[in-house]
Design an enzyme around this catalytic site. Structure first.
Site, PDB file in Angstrom:
ATOM      1  N   GLU A 255     -26.641  16.719  28.159  1.00  8.45           N
ATOM      2  CA  GLU A 255     -28.051  16.327  28.075  1.00  8.45           C
ATOM      3  C   GLU A 255     -28.643  16.678  26.714  1.00  8.45           C
ATOM      4  OE1 GLU A 255     -30.610  17.157  31.528  1.00  8.45           O
ATOM      5  OE2 GLU A 255     -28.836  18.036  32.460  1.00  8.45           O
TER       6      GLU A 255
ATOM      7  N   ARG B  99     -33.595  14.772  47.781  1.00  6.55           N
ATOM      8  CA  ARG B  99     -33.004  13.500  47.391  1.00  6.55           C
ATOM      9  C   ARG B  99     -32.108  12.997  48.518  1.00  6.55           C
ATOM     10  NH1 ARG B  99     -30.993  14.885  41.745  1.00  6.55           N
ATOM     11  NH2 ARG B  99     -29.038  15.261  42.789  1.00  6.55           N
TER      12      ARG B  99
ATOM     13  N   SER C 180     -29.632  24.978  40.398  1.00 12.02           N
ATOM     14  CA  SER C 180     -29.315  23.562  40.412  1.00 12.02           C
ATOM     15  C   SER C 180     -30.531  22.774  40.845  1.00 12.02           C
ATOM     16  CB  SER C 180     -28.152  23.267  41.366  1.00 12.02           C
ATOM     17  OG  SER C 180     -28.516  23.583  42.693  1.00 12.02           O
TER      18      SER C 180
ATOM     19  N   ASP D 107     -25.979  13.644  37.847  1.00 13.06           N
ATOM     20  CA  ASP D 107     -26.824  12.873  38.751  1.00 13.06           C
ATOM     21  C   ASP D 107     -27.432  11.652  38.068  1.00 13.06           C
ATOM     22  OD1 ASP D 107     -28.499  14.448  37.193  1.00 13.06           O
ATOM     23  OD2 ASP D 107     -29.375  15.545  38.873  1.00 13.06           O
ATOM     24  N   THR D 108     -27.810  11.768  36.792  1.00  8.69           N
ATOM     25  CA  THR D 108     -28.374  10.615  36.106  1.00  8.69           C
ATOM     26  C   THR D 108     -27.347   9.497  35.953  1.00  8.69           C
ATOM     27  OG1 THR D 108     -27.814  11.463  33.904  1.00  8.69           O
ATOM     28  CG2 THR D 108     -29.947  12.112  34.810  1.00  8.69           C
TER      29      THR D 108
ATOM     30  N   GLY E   7     -33.126  21.821  39.452  1.00  9.26           N
ATOM     31  CA  GLY E   7     -34.442  22.262  39.010  1.00  9.26           C
ATOM     32  C   GLY E   7     -35.039  23.414  39.770  1.00  9.26           C
TER      33      GLY E   7
ATOM     34  N   GLU F  50     -28.473  20.786  27.785  1.00  6.17           N
ATOM     35  CA  GLU F  50     -27.586  21.409  28.774  1.00  6.17           C
ATOM     36  C   GLU F  50     -26.321  20.582  28.928  1.00  6.17           C
ATOM     37  OE1 GLU F  50     -30.776  23.727  31.636  1.00  6.17           O
ATOM     38  OE2 GLU F  50     -29.710  22.015  32.447  1.00  6.17           O
TER      39      GLU F  50
END
Length: 384
Positions: free
Chosen positions: A257, A355, A149, A276-277, A151, A269
């Protein structure tokens, strides 16, 4: 009143809990550490590793939820089928979660079973297999853990000498007990975007206006809505999203995505939960945020339509330090400008690059997206 067991209590889970409580739900938030963001607003909490199947079953037996909502990858997903057989609703479905928590399953479903256009790819469990696959893929290529997760463990490899480090990073960045990696061709794309897709128990599949985004190391940094795309490319993306979500079954929101290349749209994906985006929707871009949409779909409540009400942009706030205590945030700069919002996630610890919050900037539907992006990023840099 519905009781919801939330598996994973990060910032996305926190916003979902708020939406669910506004619908009269009782939420038990779970995570591997205490005082995670969603726990701070939930009715109850449980701290345990969701990779421990017996611990997960014990928590389910204790709370007897009506609905289980997975929000992270690190879950003993095969147990979800057992819970579903007991009459507990799994969101969007046990099948969907089991497939999408593993890149191998979802990529094979998309490319081989459904015939969606994807990047060329191979799997590897040993360095030797990776070396052999790289000869077919070529350079540059992208190497990722099958289960991860944000990245973690992802690398862009430009030459053969970088393969060993990329292999080690992918193995170390793997979530759970899946020690296998995927190597895929690097797509020379113009941009990336997310198509938030809502499947309903009774009602048509709906799509949010597409969201453009920028990722670094596979992790989201900024997003904006609307995203400029031709009618044909948008229709192709919607068709692919509808096809894959229908195959996976269930009701809820999906973050699908895509890459946008010169010759069209390529599936990348999929996540069976808020994306999150999609936090850009917290800035009033759509009439319903992705969390409200997810909550309505989960509860089987009607969604009349999804429409764009504002143009908007989001930019993440990253920690610049290590801290085992909550950070101090500067809110004055963000809130001194019009049409801005900030959402602090409430993470109890900070790590460099983690984040910690998101800044939102919005305007009229025809506002200059580039200007909104610049504004969000500029203000995000003032918070920590």
């Amino acid at each position: 009143m519905k009781k919801i067991l939330l598996l994973g209590s990060g910032e996305l889970g926190k916003e979902f809990v708020i939406a669910a409580q506004r619908k009269g739900c009782h939420v038990v938030a779970c995570d591997r550490y205490d005082n995670a963001p969603a726990m701070q607003v939930a009715d109850e909490r449980e701290v345990f590793s969701m990779l421990d199947g017996d611990a997960l079953t014990a928590v389910v037996n204790k709370h007897k939820p009506d609905i289980i909502v997975p929000e992270i990858e690190a879950i003993r997903t095969e147990r979800l089928f057992d819970f579903e057989k007991q009459g507990i609703k799994v969101v969007p479905s046990a099948r969907a979660v089991n497939y999408t928590m593993n890149r191998k399953a979802i990529r094979d479903l998309a490319a081989k079973e459904l015939g969606l256009r994807t990047a060329k790819y191979y799997y590897a469990t040993t360095f030797e297999q990776l070396e052999e696959a790289s000869k077919s893929i070529g350079f540059p290529c992208v190497i990722k853990p099958l289960m991860s997760s944000s990245g973690h463990g992802q690398s862009l490899v430009k030459e053969a000498s970088q393969l060993r480090k990329a292999f080690d990073d992918a193995m170390e960045g793997s979530r759970g007990d899946v020690k296998e990696i995927i190597i895929e061709e690097f797509i020379h794309f113009d941009s990336e975007f997310t198509l938030l897709t809502v499947t309903q128990e009774s009602g048509p599949t709906l799509f949010c206006p597409p969201i453009g985004h920028v990722q670094k190391g596979g992790d989201y940094r900024e997003s904006w809505q609307p995203y400029a795309i031709s009618d044909k490319d948008l229709k192709d993306a919607q068709d692919m999203a509808a096809k894959v979500t229908a195959s996976l079954t269930g009701a809820g929101i999906w973050g699908v995505e895509f890459f946008l290349a010169k010759d069209g749209v390529i599936f990348s994906e999929l996540s069976p939960r808020p994306h999150d985006t999609g936090m850009v929707t917290l800035g009033h871009t759509t009439n319903l945020s992705e969390f409200e949409l997810h909550c309505r779909a989960v509860l089987g409540l009607p969604i009349h339509d999804i429409k764009l009400e504002h143009a908007g942009a989001s930019a993440v706030v990253l920690s610049k330090e290590e801290s085992d205590k909550p950070l101090d945030y500067n809110l004055k700069d963000v809130l001194s400008e019009e049409n801005t919002r900030i959402r602090i996630f409430g993470k109890p610890e900070a790590h460099v690059g983690r984040r910690m919050a998101v800044v939102l900037a919005y305007g009229d539907t025809d506002a200059d997206i580039d200007a909104l992006r610049d504004k969000a990023k500029r203000l995000a840099d003032t918070v920590l």
